[in-house]
Design a protein around this motif. Structure first.
Motif, PDB file in Angstrom:
ATOM      1  N   ARG A 158     -69.848 -23.443  67.606  1.00 54.27           N
ATOM      2  CA  ARG A 158     -68.798 -22.894  68.461  1.00 54.27           C
ATOM      3  C   ARG A 158     -69.172 -23.026  69.931  1.00 54.27           C
ATOM      4  NH1 ARG A 158     -67.370 -17.048  65.547  1.00 54.27           N
ATOM      5  NH2 ARG A 158     -66.542 -17.909  63.582  1.00 54.27           N
ATOM      6  N   MET A 159     -68.162 -23.316  70.743  1.00 54.79           N
ATOM      7  CA  MET A 159     -68.391 -23.461  72.180  1.00 54.79           C
ATOM      8  C   MET A 159     -67.291 -22.749  72.956  1.00 54.79           C
ATOM      9  SD  MET A 159     -69.507 -27.504  72.416  1.00 54.79           S
ATOM     10  CE  MET A 159     -70.229 -27.309  74.043  1.00 54.79           C
ATOM     11  N   VAL A 181     -75.191 -26.948  83.151  1.00 51.28           N
ATOM     12  CA  VAL A 181     -73.733 -27.064  83.181  1.00 51.28           C
ATOM     13  C   VAL A 181     -73.301 -27.169  84.644  1.00 51.28           C
ATOM     14  CG1 VAL A 181     -71.548 -26.013  82.527  1.00 51.28           C
ATOM     15  CG2 VAL A 181     -73.577 -25.639  81.105  1.00 51.28           C
ATOM     16  N   PRO A 182     -72.610 -28.225  85.020  1.00 50.44           N
ATOM     17  CA  PRO A 182     -72.253 -28.416  86.432  1.00 50.44           C
ATOM     18  C   PRO A 182     -71.069 -27.549  86.853  1.00 50.44           C
ATOM     19  CG  PRO A 182     -71.323 -30.178  85.133  1.00 50.44           C
ATOM     20  CD  PRO A 182     -72.123 -29.336  84.174  1.00 50.44           C
ATOM     21  N   LYS A 183     -70.977 -27.339  88.153  1.00 56.30           N
ATOM     22  CA  LYS A 183     -69.806 -26.658  88.682  1.00 56.30           C
ATOM     23  C   LYS A 183     -68.583 -27.571  88.596  1.00 56.30           C
ATOM     24  CE  LYS A 183     -72.390 -23.782  91.962  1.00 56.30           C
ATOM     25  NZ  LYS A 183     -72.620 -23.460  93.403  1.00 56.30           N
ATOM     26  N   GLU A 184     -68.809 -28.849  88.885  1.00 59.73           N
ATOM     27  CA  GLU A 184     -67.713 -29.816  88.803  1.00 59.73           C
ATOM     28  C   GLU A 184     -67.704 -30.402  87.390  1.00 59.73           C
ATOM     29  OE1 GLU A 184     -70.349 -30.331  90.719  1.00 59.73           O
ATOM     30  OE2 GLU A 184     -69.767 -29.948  92.791  1.00 59.73           O
ATOM     31  N   ARG A 185     -66.820 -29.921  86.556  1.00 61.10           N
ATOM     32  CA  ARG A 185     -66.786 -30.372  85.162  1.00 61.10           C
ATOM     33  C   ARG A 185     -66.310 -31.821  85.071  1.00 61.10           C
ATOM     34  NH1 ARG A 185     -68.700 -26.896  81.089  1.00 61.10           N
ATOM     35  NH2 ARG A 185     -68.685 -24.769  81.919  1.00 61.10           N
ATOM     36  N   PHE A 186     -66.843 -32.509  84.064  1.00 63.57           N
ATOM     37  CA  PHE A 186     -66.418 -33.876  83.810  1.00 63.57           C
ATOM     38  C   PHE A 186     -65.104 -33.851  83.044  1.00 63.57           C
ATOM     39  CE2 PHE A 186     -66.044 -37.715  81.319  1.00 63.57           C
ATOM     40  CZ  PHE A 186     -66.477 -38.704  82.182  1.00 63.57           C
ATOM     41  N   HIS A 187     -64.106 -34.540  83.567  1.00 67.69           N
ATOM     42  CA  HIS A 187     -62.813 -34.602  82.884  1.00 67.69           C
ATOM     43  C   HIS A 187     -62.213 -35.987  83.068  1.00 67.69           C
ATOM     44  CE1 HIS A 187     -62.558 -30.525  81.524  1.00 67.69           C
ATOM     45  NE2 HIS A 187     -62.712 -30.030  82.743  1.00 67.69           N
ATOM     46  N   GLU A 235     -65.012 -29.961  78.226  1.00 70.32           N
ATOM     47  CA  GLU A 235     -65.800 -30.959  78.932  1.00 70.32           C
ATOM     48  C   GLU A 235     -66.492 -31.898  77.945  1.00 70.32           C
ATOM     49  OE1 GLU A 235     -68.890 -31.235  82.607  1.00 70.32           O
ATOM     50  OE2 GLU A 235     -69.487 -29.860  81.013  1.00 70.32           O
ATOM     51  N   LEU A 236     -67.084 -31.339  76.886  1.00 71.43           N
ATOM     52  CA  LEU A 236     -67.769 -32.162  75.891  1.00 71.43           C
ATOM     53  C   LEU A 236     -66.804 -33.154  75.243  1.00 71.43           C
ATOM     54  CD1 LEU A 236     -70.438 -32.653  74.331  1.00 71.43           C
ATOM     55  CD2 LEU A 236     -69.583 -31.035  72.619  1.00 71.43           C
ATOM     56  N   PHE A 237     -65.603 -32.716  74.958  1.00 77.28           N
ATOM     57  CA  PHE A 237     -64.579 -33.565  74.355  1.00 77.28           C
ATOM     58  C   PHE A 237     -64.304 -34.790  75.216  1.00 77.28           C
ATOM     59  CE2 PHE A 237     -60.226 -34.744  73.203  1.00 77.28           C
ATOM     60  CZ  PHE A 237     -60.209 -34.593  71.832  1.00 77.28           C
ATOM     61  N   ASP A 238     -64.300 -34.597  76.545  1.00 80.25           N
ATOM     62  CA  ASP A 238     -64.037 -35.701  77.467  1.00 80.25           C
ATOM     63  C   ASP A 238     -65.287 -36.542  77.726  1.00 80.25           C
ATOM     64  OD1 ASP A 238     -61.484 -34.779  77.635  1.00 80.25           O
ATOM     65  OD2 ASP A 238     -61.511 -34.340  79.784  1.00 80.25           O
ATOM     66  N   LEU A 239     -66.466 -35.959  77.581  1.00 81.58           N
ATOM     67  CA  LEU A 239     -67.704 -36.614  77.977  1.00 81.58           C
ATOM     68  C   LEU A 239     -68.260 -37.569  76.930  1.00 81.58           C
ATOM     69  CD1 LEU A 239     -69.941 -36.828  80.147  1.00 81.58           C
ATOM     70  CD2 LEU A 239     -71.034 -34.838  79.087  1.00 81.58           C
ATOM     71  N   VAL A 240     -68.024 -37.288  75.649  1.00 84.48           N
ATOM     72  CA  VAL A 240     -68.610 -38.130  74.601  1.00 84.48           C
ATOM     73  C   VAL A 240     -67.513 -38.791  73.771  1.00 84.48           C
ATOM     74  CG1 VAL A 240     -70.694 -36.725  74.460  1.00 84.48           C
ATOM     75  CG2 VAL A 240     -68.780 -36.228  72.935  1.00 84.48           C
TER      76      VAL A 240
END
Length: 475
Positions: free
Chosen positions: A420-421, A452-458, A428-433
């Motif tokens: 669970r997350m 965990v960055p402030k600027e999330r990867f999207h 973010e994980l969904f978009d990153l991998v």
């Protein structure tokens, strides 16, 4: 003593090369010739102070010395070969010179001479355009800034070195190389969008590389202002994450389908063909160069000149800001879940890009190796249901990495085995991998420190990734 001979020859040819004087001084110092050593150190100026009073690792100047000696010895060998060749050429010319009145010779010679005459400005025909192009290219290369990242402490920290070595491959450095510092924790190096600037190397020409430290721990000086480079570095780190996703997606697509994607759209199909959740402008620019690299890699070949040109070896292209003109992350992304401290990390080799806090199921969460077999948005038609807004199925099981409507369970063993997350982390994980990402569930692998960055990867989503045809019953 042999090294002293070649270094002495080198500084005679390049008296302005401060590093050469410093290295010659070190050779004299090793041989007990302290008077000559001090003279050389005085000629080296600030280089001596930088290397002797700072904490700069010794292997920097040792690598430079090796390269300098190689250049000096090779130049000596070339000089010997050149003298021999000129002697032979002169003998041949004496034997082949035609008579003065050879028919047509005078006319041809005159035409040849006239064709090579400079114009009123002293320029040879076609030279002006060539010089203009070369000058513009040289100026662009001189102002070029490239980035890479290495373990904190620089070259002598005992961890991964900057590859290829800037001192053994100075021809690759046309402008400035900025090296960001990766924090080390255990066996891991920690990636950060805001990594500090460690040092720079700048090509000053004539075989001179200038070292500038920005880390007060390794420099007994007041570091220069690196804010402009730091801002550029933030853009670069974001681009490397995009390229890591793209590289991993192309590899996963090939591994699972047996074919390469022809275009980026092949990775962006609706569920269940959503290898990536979306795209970015950087991914669009990098797709074709990245595809060519992966194909060459799969064939066990080095990239062709065409690929290198696309990569950025000419100062342009998606990899032009990365040292070596290639993506920084050299291994596909992988997910590691550590049951002992409730952590989920995204890694590439020994580098951790993210380290999230997750909820697990204790002994109900299986250990082993899996891959992400599909990725779905809003499982069971809801973004706020028991599986949250995103879910990623683990191959051959009824388990998944997904969101949750029980945020208090993050960090605890309350699931029936799933991972669970939190909403922000799973999205973010969904978009990153990509789909096809390997997943390893084990114990004791990851550090406790969250990353965990402030600027999330999207990414920008371009396709339908819901699956209304199936009701999920993840555990």
């Amino acid at each position: 003593m042999g090294n002293s001979h070649y270094l002495k020859k080198y500084v005679q040819m390049h008296p302005d090369n401060k590093m050469g004087w410093y290295l010659l001084g070190k050779e004299y110092e090793k041989n007990g010739k302290h008077g000559k050593a001090n003279y050389c150190f005085n000629q080296s100026g600030g280089i001596y102070e930088a290397f002797e009073t700072s904490k700069m690792p010794s292997d920097i100047w040792e690598e430079y010395e090796t390269k300098l000696l190689q250049q000096a010895k090779e130049k000596h060998r070339r000089s010997v070969r050149m003298r021999r060749s000129l002697m032979i050429l002169m003998l041949l010319l004496i034997a082949l010179i035609p008579p003065v009145d050879a028919p047509g010779q005078s006319k041809k010679s005159a035409e040849a001479v006239l064709a090579k005459q400079p114009d009123s400005m002293g320029n040879h025909p076609n030279d002006a355009a060539d010089k203009e192009r070369d000058g513009a290219a040289d100026l662009q290369e001189k102002d070029r800034v490239m980035f890479t990242a290495a373990q904190e402490g620089g070259f002598g920290a005992g961890g991964p070195q900057v590859k290829p070595g800037p001192f053994t491959h100075p021809e690759l450095l046309k402008g400035k190389l900025a090296v960001l510092e990766l924090k080390k924790q255990g066996n891991w190096l920690l990636w950060d969008r805001h990594m500090p600037l460690g040092f720079t190397l700048e090509n000053k020409g004539a075989g001179t590389l200038t070292y500038q430290s920005y880390n007060p721990k390794t420099c007994s000086c007041q570091p220069s202002d690196g804010s402009e480079l730091t801002n550029e570095a933030l853009t670069w780190t974001g681009e490397q994450e995009e390229q890591a996703l793209l590289y991993s997606a192309i590899k996963a697509y090939r591994n699972n389908t047996g074919n390469f994607p022809d275009q980026l759209g092949d990775l962006l199909r609706p569920f269940p063909g959503n290898w990536v959740s979306g795209t970015t402008d950087g991914m669009k620019d990098a797709f074709q160069p990245m595809l060519k690299r992966v194909k060459a890699e799969a064939a066990g070949q080095e990239p062709t000149d065409e690929v290198r040109a696309l990569d950025g070896s000419k100062g342009k292209g998606p990899f032009s800001k990365t040292w070596g003109n290639k993506p920084f992350f050299e291994e596909p992304l992988k997910i590691v879940v550590d049951k002992s401290n409730h952590r989920l990390a995204v890694i590439s080799g020994q580098i951790i890009l993210r380290n999230y806090k997750v909820g697990l199921g204790g002994i109900r969460t299986p250990e082993g190796r899996y891959v992400i077999s599909d990725k779905v948005m809003n499982p069971n038609g809801r973004s706020n249901g028991e599986f949250g807004s995103r879910g990623m199925q683990l191959s051959g099981t009824n388990y998944a990495i997904h969101g949750t409507d029980e945020q208090d369970s993050i960090g605890a063993d309350e699931s029936q085995g799933c991972v669970r997350m939190s909403k922000e982390d799973i999205e973010e994980l969904f978009d990153l991998v990509p789909m096809g990402t390997p997943v390893v569930i084990t114990k004791g692998a990851l550090p406790d420190e969250l990353l965990v960055p402030k600027e999330r990867f999207h990414t920008k989503r371009e396709q339908d990734q819901t699956n209304p045809r199936e009701t999920y019953h993840w555990l």
